[in-house]
Structure formats: structure tokens, C-alpha cells
Scaffold this motif. Structure first.
Motif, PDB file in Angstrom:
ATOM      1  N   LEU A 216       0.842  -1.193   0.000  1.00  0.00           N
ATOM      2  CA  LEU A 216       0.000   0.000   0.000  1.00  0.00           C
ATOM      3  C   LEU A 216       0.875   1.240   0.000  1.00  0.00           C
ATOM      4  O   LEU A 216       1.981   1.228   0.562  1.00  0.00           O
ATOM      5  CB  LEU A 216      -0.878  -0.042   1.257  1.00  0.00           C
ATOM      6  N   ASP A 217       0.385   2.311  -0.587  1.00  0.00           N
ATOM      7  CA  ASP A 217       1.122   3.583  -0.651  1.00  0.00           C
ATOM      8  C   ASP A 217       2.502   3.332  -1.266  1.00  0.00           C
ATOM      9  O   ASP A 217       2.586   2.663  -2.282  1.00  0.00           O
ATOM     10  CB  ASP A 217       1.189   4.249   0.726  1.00  0.00           C
ATOM     11  N   ASP A 218       3.580   3.835  -0.634  1.00  0.00           N
ATOM     12  CA  ASP A 218       4.922   3.657  -1.210  1.00  0.00           C
ATOM     13  C   ASP A 218       5.377   2.205  -1.208  1.00  0.00           C
ATOM     14  O   ASP A 218       6.327   1.848  -1.905  1.00  0.00           O
ATOM     15  CB  ASP A 218       5.942   4.524  -0.466  1.00  0.00           C
ATOM     16  N   GLY A 219       4.704   1.352  -0.440  1.00  0.00           N
ATOM     17  CA  GLY A 219       5.028  -0.070  -0.466  1.00  0.00           C
ATOM     18  C   GLY A 219       4.823  -0.683  -1.846  1.00  0.00           C
ATOM     19  O   GLY A 219       5.480  -1.653  -2.202  1.00  0.00           O
ATOM     20  N   ALA A 220       3.924  -0.101  -2.641  1.00  0.00           N
ATOM     21  CA  ALA A 220       3.699  -0.596  -4.004  1.00  0.00           C
ATOM     22  C   ALA A 220       4.969  -0.481  -4.848  1.00  0.00           C
ATOM     23  O   ALA A 220       5.156  -1.239  -5.801  1.00  0.00           O
ATOM     24  CB  ALA A 220       2.551   0.169  -4.660  1.00  0.00           C
ATOM     25  N   LEU A 221       5.848   0.444  -4.495  1.00  0.00           N
ATOM     26  CA  LEU A 221       7.097   0.603  -5.245  1.00  0.00           C
ATOM     27  C   LEU A 221       7.996  -0.618  -5.127  1.00  0.00           C
ATOM     28  O   LEU A 221       8.875  -0.833  -5.963  1.00  0.00           O
ATOM     29  CB  LEU A 221       7.848   1.854  -4.768  1.00  0.00           C
ATOM     30  N   GLN A 222       7.777  -1.445  -4.120  1.00  0.00           N
ATOM     31  CA  GLN A 222       8.567  -2.669  -3.995  1.00  0.00           C
ATOM     32  C   GLN A 222       8.280  -3.645  -5.133  1.00  0.00           C
ATOM     33  O   GLN A 222       9.073  -4.534  -5.408  1.00  0.00           O
ATOM     34  CB  GLN A 222       8.305  -3.343  -2.649  1.00  0.00           C
ATOM     35  N   LEU A 223       7.150  -3.470  -5.781  1.00  0.00           N
ATOM     36  CA  LEU A 223       6.759  -4.369  -6.872  1.00  0.00           C
ATOM     37  C   LEU A 223       7.245  -3.884  -8.234  1.00  0.00           C
ATOM     38  O   LEU A 223       6.972  -4.528  -9.243  1.00  0.00           O
ATOM     39  CB  LEU A 223       5.244  -4.536  -6.879  1.00  0.00           C
ATOM     40  N   LYS A 224       7.940  -2.776  -8.242  1.00  0.00           N
ATOM     41  CA  LYS A 224       8.474  -2.251  -9.495  1.00  0.00           C
ATOM     42  C   LYS A 224       9.610  -3.160  -9.961  1.00  0.00           C
ATOM     43  O   LYS A 224      10.530  -3.449  -9.195  1.00  0.00           O
ATOM     44  CB  LYS A 224       8.983  -0.823  -9.291  1.00  0.00           C
ATOM     45  N   PRO A 225       9.559  -3.620 -11.205  1.00  0.00           N
ATOM     46  CA  PRO A 225      10.618  -4.508 -11.691  1.00  0.00           C
ATOM     47  C   PRO A 225      11.927  -3.749 -11.932  1.00  0.00           C
ATOM     48  O   PRO A 225      11.932  -2.528 -12.093  1.00  0.00           O
ATOM     49  CB  PRO A 225      10.052  -5.061 -13.000  1.00  0.00           C
ATOM     50  N   GLN A 226      13.013  -4.502 -11.944  1.00  0.00           N
ATOM     51  CA  GLN A 226      14.341  -3.986 -12.285  1.00  0.00           C
ATOM     52  C   GLN A 226      14.749  -2.789 -11.434  1.00  0.00           C
ATOM     53  O   GLN A 226      15.115  -1.741 -11.950  1.00  0.00           O
ATOM     54  CB  GLN A 226      14.414  -3.653 -13.773  1.00  0.00           C
TER      55      GLN A 226
END
Length: 118
Positions: free
Chosen positions: A40-50
């Protein structure tokens, strides 16, 4: 057995929080606790590839994220709004996380006995 939802709000390189939340999930999964994780929130950035962790002199978290299902943390969720606000297309995330709208997020949180936000 009580169920646990871990809400991960930490950006991957904002400090030790992102690694700590993954450690909690992996440890709980190793003890066969029913655990799910919501990005959630900035945690979604952990799912960004590469991710470029070496540029920040940080350890890459992608191997830990990929190991979540191996440790019994198979229910992975991400906020559609969080992805959209951060410019991440739903079809580009690096884990098989279910994308939920705000109504679905509320229902998800209500299903779990314990909720931890980090």
C-alpha cells in the motif's frame, strides 16, 4: 489459528523498514501462520521490476519478495490506487499480487484477525 495481514507501506530504499517487513512475513510463514501481505502507498514501489539497488548501495529485495510464496505467504495484494499514483502499470508488477480497489481493500482488512502496518 489466527490470521495475519501485513500492510507494507515502506518504499524499497527508504530505510530498514522494507527489509524488516519482509523478514516478519518470511518468519511468520516459516511457522505456518496464515499470512497475507498488502502493498500500500509507497510499499507498491517494492513491486516495481528492475530496481537499481546498487546505485543506492543497498541490498536488492527482489529475491526476498520472490521467496514469499515459498515461505507460505501466498496471498499477496496491492492497491490499485497506490499503483496508479506512482505510475506503475498493473501488468508490470514483479509479483503475482492481486490488484484491489479501495472497497476491496476494506473488505480484505476486515477478513484478518490481526493487521500489522509497517
Amino acid at each position: 489459528m489466527k490470521s495475519l495481514l501485513i500492510i507494507n507501506r515502506q518504499a524499497p530504499w527508504s530505510g530498514p523498514g522494507a527489509r524488516e517487513v519482509l523478514d516478519i512475513a518470511l518468519a511468520g510463514g516459516a511457522f505456518d501462520l496464515p499470512i497475507a501481505m498488502l502493498f500500500l502507498d509507497d510499499g507498491a514501489l517494492q513491486l516495481k521490476p528492475q530496481q537499481q539497488s546498487k546505485a543506492l548501495q543497498q541490498k536488492d529485495l527482489s529475491a526476498n519478495l520472490q521467496a514469499l510464496p515459498l515461505f507460505g505467504v501466498e496471498s499477496l495484494y496491492v492497491s490499485a490506487r497506490s499503483l496508479q499514483e506512482r505510475g506503475l502499470p498493473q501488468d508490470s508488477i514483479s509479483l503475482p499480487a492481486e490488484v484491489l480497489n479501495d472497497t476491496e481493500l476494506r473488505a480484505l482488512i476486515e477478513r484478518y484477525d490481526n493487521v500489522v502496518t509497517i
